[in-house]
Design a protein around this motif. Structure first.
Motif, PDB file in Angstrom:
ATOM      1  N   ARG A  38      -1.670  -9.714  -1.389  1.00  0.00           N
ATOM      2  CA  ARG A  38      -1.093  -8.542  -0.705  1.00  0.00           C
ATOM      3  C   ARG A  38      -1.811  -7.251  -1.055  1.00  0.00           C
ATOM      4  N   GLY A  39      -2.585  -7.249  -2.133  1.00  0.00           N
ATOM      5  CA  GLY A  39      -3.369  -6.077  -2.488  1.00  0.00           C
ATOM      6  C   GLY A  39      -4.775  -6.091  -1.916  1.00  0.00           C
ATOM      7  N   VAL A  40      -5.104  -7.119  -1.139  1.00  0.00           N
ATOM      8  CA  VAL A  40      -6.447  -7.239  -0.557  1.00  0.00           C
ATOM      9  C   VAL A  40      -6.494  -6.481   0.771  1.00  0.00           C
ATOM     10  N   VAL A  41      -7.546  -5.701   0.953  1.00  0.00           N
ATOM     11  CA  VAL A  41      -7.755  -4.903   2.158  1.00  0.00           C
ATOM     12  C   VAL A  41      -8.976  -5.437   2.891  1.00  0.00           C
ATOM     13  N   ILE A  42      -8.895  -5.487   4.215  1.00  0.00           N
ATOM     14  CA  ILE A  42     -10.031  -5.919   5.030  1.00  0.00           C
ATOM     15  C   ILE A  42     -10.792  -4.688   5.521  1.00  0.00           C
ATOM     16  N   ASP A  43     -12.077  -4.649   5.230  1.00  0.00           N
ATOM     17  CA  ASP A  43     -12.922  -3.529   5.620  1.00  0.00           C
ATOM     18  C   ASP A  43     -13.082  -3.486   7.143  1.00  0.00           C
ATOM     19  N   LYS A  44     -12.958  -2.294   7.720  1.00  0.00           N
ATOM     20  CA  LYS A  44     -13.080  -2.131   9.170  1.00  0.00           C
ATOM     21  C   LYS A  44     -14.272  -1.259   9.553  1.00  0.00           C
ATOM     22  N   GLU A  45     -15.174  -1.036   8.598  1.00  0.00           N
ATOM     23  CA  GLU A  45     -16.321  -0.161   8.857  1.00  0.00           C
ATOM     24  C   GLU A  45     -17.653  -0.900   8.801  1.00  0.00           C
ATOM     25  N   GLU A  53      -5.717   3.010  -0.766  1.00  0.00           N
ATOM     26  CA  GLU A  53      -5.404   1.582  -0.614  1.00  0.00           C
ATOM     27  C   GLU A  53      -4.875   0.958  -1.906  1.00  0.00           C
ATOM     28  N   ILE A  54      -4.540   1.798  -2.872  1.00  0.00           N
ATOM     29  CA  ILE A  54      -3.927   1.367  -4.139  1.00  0.00           C
ATOM     30  C   ILE A  54      -2.470   1.808  -4.115  1.00  0.00           C
ATOM     31  N   PHE A  55      -1.550   0.862  -4.283  1.00  0.00           N
ATOM     32  CA  PHE A  55      -0.131   1.173  -4.109  1.00  0.00           C
ATOM     33  C   PHE A  55       0.661   0.929  -5.392  1.00  0.00           C
ATOM     34  N   GLU A  56       1.438   1.932  -5.746  1.00  0.00           N
ATOM     35  CA  GLU A  56       2.218   1.877  -6.978  1.00  0.00           C
ATOM     36  C   GLU A  56       3.220   0.731  -6.977  1.00  0.00           C
ATOM     37  N   ASP A  57       3.871   0.483  -5.852  1.00  0.00           N
ATOM     38  CA  ASP A  57       4.880  -0.575  -5.803  1.00  0.00           C
ATOM     39  C   ASP A  57       4.300  -1.940  -6.149  1.00  0.00           C
ATOM     40  N   TYR A  58       3.033  -2.158  -5.820  1.00  0.00           N
ATOM     41  CA  TYR A  58       2.387  -3.432  -6.136  1.00  0.00           C
ATOM     42  C   TYR A  58       2.038  -3.505  -7.626  1.00  0.00           C
ATOM     43  N   ILE A  59       1.445  -2.449  -8.135  1.00  0.00           N
ATOM     44  CA  ILE A  59       1.036  -2.430  -9.538  1.00  0.00           C
ATOM     45  C   ILE A  59       2.240  -2.508 -10.468  1.00  0.00           C
ATOM     46  N   LYS A  60       3.351  -1.951 -10.064  1.00  0.00           N
ATOM     47  CA  LYS A  60       4.563  -1.995 -10.892  1.00  0.00           C
ATOM     48  C   LYS A  60       5.060  -3.419 -11.131  1.00  0.00           C
ATOM     49  N   GLN A  61       4.595  -4.364 -10.338  1.00  0.00           N
ATOM     50  CA  GLN A  61       5.104  -5.734 -10.420  1.00  0.00           C
ATOM     51  C   GLN A  61       4.370  -6.614 -11.419  1.00  0.00           C
ATOM     52  N   MET A  63      12.061  -3.678 -15.503  1.00  0.00           N
ATOM     53  CA  MET A  63      12.195  -4.569 -14.361  1.00  0.00           C
ATOM     54  C   MET A  63      11.472  -5.887 -14.631  1.00  0.00           C
ATOM     55  N   LYS A  64      11.971  -6.955 -14.042  1.00  0.00           N
ATOM     56  CA  LYS A  64      11.321  -8.252 -14.174  1.00  0.00           C
ATOM     57  C   LYS A  64      10.032  -8.236 -13.370  1.00  0.00           C
ATOM     58  N   LYS A  65       8.934  -8.623 -13.999  1.00  0.00           N
ATOM     59  CA  LYS A  65       7.627  -8.582 -13.352  1.00  0.00           C
ATOM     60  C   LYS A  65       7.388  -9.842 -12.526  1.00  0.00           C
ATOM     61  N   LYS A  66       6.803  -9.670 -11.351  1.00  0.00           N
ATOM     62  CA  LYS A  66       6.490 -10.809 -10.508  1.00  0.00           C
ATOM     63  C   LYS A  66       5.186 -11.480 -10.920  1.00  0.00           C
ATOM     64  N   PHE A  67       4.247 -10.677 -11.497  1.00  0.00           N
ATOM     65  CA  PHE A  67       2.930 -11.195 -11.852  1.00  0.00           C
ATOM     66  C   PHE A  67       2.663 -11.027 -13.341  1.00  0.00           C
ATOM     67  N   ASP A  68       1.892 -11.955 -13.876  1.00  0.00           N
ATOM     68  CA  ASP A  68       1.415 -11.816 -15.246  1.00  0.00           C
ATOM     69  C   ASP A  68       0.230 -10.870 -15.300  1.00  0.00           C
ATOM     70  N   ALA A 106     -10.075   2.574  -8.718  1.00  0.00           N
ATOM     71  CA  ALA A 106      -9.806   1.981 -10.030  1.00  0.00           C
ATOM     72  C   ALA A 106      -9.120   2.984 -10.957  1.00  0.00           C
ATOM     73  N   LEU A 107      -9.557   4.240 -10.902  1.00  0.00           N
ATOM     74  CA  LEU A 107      -8.939   5.262 -11.735  1.00  0.00           C
ATOM     75  C   LEU A 107      -7.485   5.516 -11.317  1.00  0.00           C
ATOM     76  N   LYS A 108      -7.221   5.464 -10.022  1.00  0.00           N
ATOM     77  CA  LYS A 108      -5.844   5.605  -9.565  1.00  0.00           C
ATOM     78  C   LYS A 108      -4.993   4.447 -10.079  1.00  0.00           C
ATOM     79  N   ALA A 109      -5.523   3.236 -10.011  1.00  0.00           N
ATOM     80  CA  ALA A 109      -4.786   2.080 -10.528  1.00  0.00           C
ATOM     81  C   ALA A 109      -4.491   2.251 -12.012  1.00  0.00           C
ATOM     82  N   LEU A 110      -5.468   2.763 -12.754  1.00  0.00           N
ATOM     83  CA  LEU A 110      -5.272   3.027 -14.170  1.00  0.00           C
ATOM     84  C   LEU A 110      -4.155   4.038 -14.402  1.00  0.00           C
TER      85      LEU A 110
END
Length: 319
Positions: free
Chosen positions: A81-88, A123-131, A1-6, A151-155
């Motif tokens: 879009r991968g940034v999460v705002i802490d609510k705690e 809060e780590i999503f495969e659809d984002y990392i795939k890009q 697939m064509k990547k959106k991000f470098d 981080a390990l999930k992202a890896l």
């Protein structure tokens, strides 16, 4: 697939408060200038300024500092879009810096229960990392749970989707409980990464030893996944080791040094940009060293990230 991000980076974004009053101890300093900081955030800010399309995954505080960081990332056209705002109620990290001389800068870091270390695996999503073409993981993200597991999930997601992983060692002693603990998680991620970037001292931390030797370090790591390892030696230059046995030496460039921090982030941003643009490893080492020289000559880290034109001009002037 064509990547959106470098490149997409995972890890910390924080606040840098750099002393405006130079060459005096922090005890006497009353004025500081606020910037966005944090190694992985700085790297994608720098790479974006150099022409790459970048994204960031991290957690920010739900307050004025968090909004300052978010606004800056968006102003610099880093995808959030991968940034999460802490609510705690967790706060963004603060780094107060004193610039005593061109060769001595100190950082007073506040990182107790900071928001970026509460990024969770959910809060780590495969659809984002795939890009992305590259995923960068900062060593500091591994220091505590749940950021460590995120981080390990992202890896794992990067491995699943055949996305090259860059590990920027980014060791900060005050975030970890012990050198033994650090070595465990650094080795775990390093062995599953494609490219490793760090200082000689940081590779000593990875190996949990003192006075390590480059060839022994890379020989051990090349038993695993890495294909390219960059070990930096400050003013002595840097070395890139390829799995096929090639060794490329890169020199350091001269600069009128203002401070000693920020060099590693700019180095990584420029090195990765060069690789992504199809330049040779030798040229990538030059880009990294030149970018580092530019940033240490200026007051900030994120704001000081150079353009490719500035990098090429410095190289042309000193080669």
């Amino acid at each position: 697939m064509k990547k959106k991000f470098d490149i997409i980076a995972v890890g910390r974004a924080a606040i840098d408060l750099n002393a405006v009053e130079l060459h005096q101890p922090m005890e006497k300093t009353k004025n500081f200038k606020k910037y966005v900081g944090g190694s992985p955030a700085n790297i994608v800010i720098g790479a974006r300024k150099m022409g790459l399309k970048t994204g960031f995954i991290g957690k920010l505080s739900d307050d004025q500092h968090g909004r300052f960081i978010m606004n800056y990332l968006e102003e610099k056209d880093v995808d959030t879009r991968g940034v999460v705002i802490d609510k705690e109620g967790h706060k963004s990290g603060l780094a107060f810096t004193e610039i005593l001389s061109p060769s001595e800068s100190n950082i007073l870091m506040y990182r107790q229960d900071v928001a970026d270390l509460y990024l969770s695996p959910e809060e780590i999503f495969e659809d984002y990392i795939k890009q992305t073409h590259y995923l960068l993981i900062s060593g500091t993200a591994l220091a505590q749970s749940p950021s460590r597991e995120a981080a390990l999930k992202a890896l794992l997601l990067a491995r699943k989707n055949e996305i090259p992983v860059i590990m920027e060692l980014d060791y900060r002693e005050y975030t970890w409980y012990s050198r033994e603990e650090t070595a465990i998680y650094y080795q775990l991620v390093a062995q599953q990464s494609d490219i490793l970037i760090g200082t000689r001292d940081e590779f000593d931390v990875l190996e949990n030893k003192q006075g390590g030797e480059n060839q022994a370090t890379v020989s051990e790591l090349f038993k695993y996944r890495p294909e390219l390892i960059v070990i930096k030696h400050g003013v002595e230059g840097s070395f890139a080791y390829e799995k096929n046995g090639n060794i490329i030496k890169g020199k350091a460039y001269k600069a009128k040094v203002m401070k000693t921090f920020g060099a590693g982030d700019s180095y990584a941003a420029a090195f990765i940009t060069a690789l992504r643009k199809g330049e040779s490893i030798k040229t990538a080492l030059k880009y990294g060293a030149a970018a580092a020289a530019i940033v240490v000559s200026k007051h900030s880290s994120s704001e000081a990230m150079p353009t490719l034109e500035e990098i090429k001009a410095l190289i042309a002037a000193q080669d």
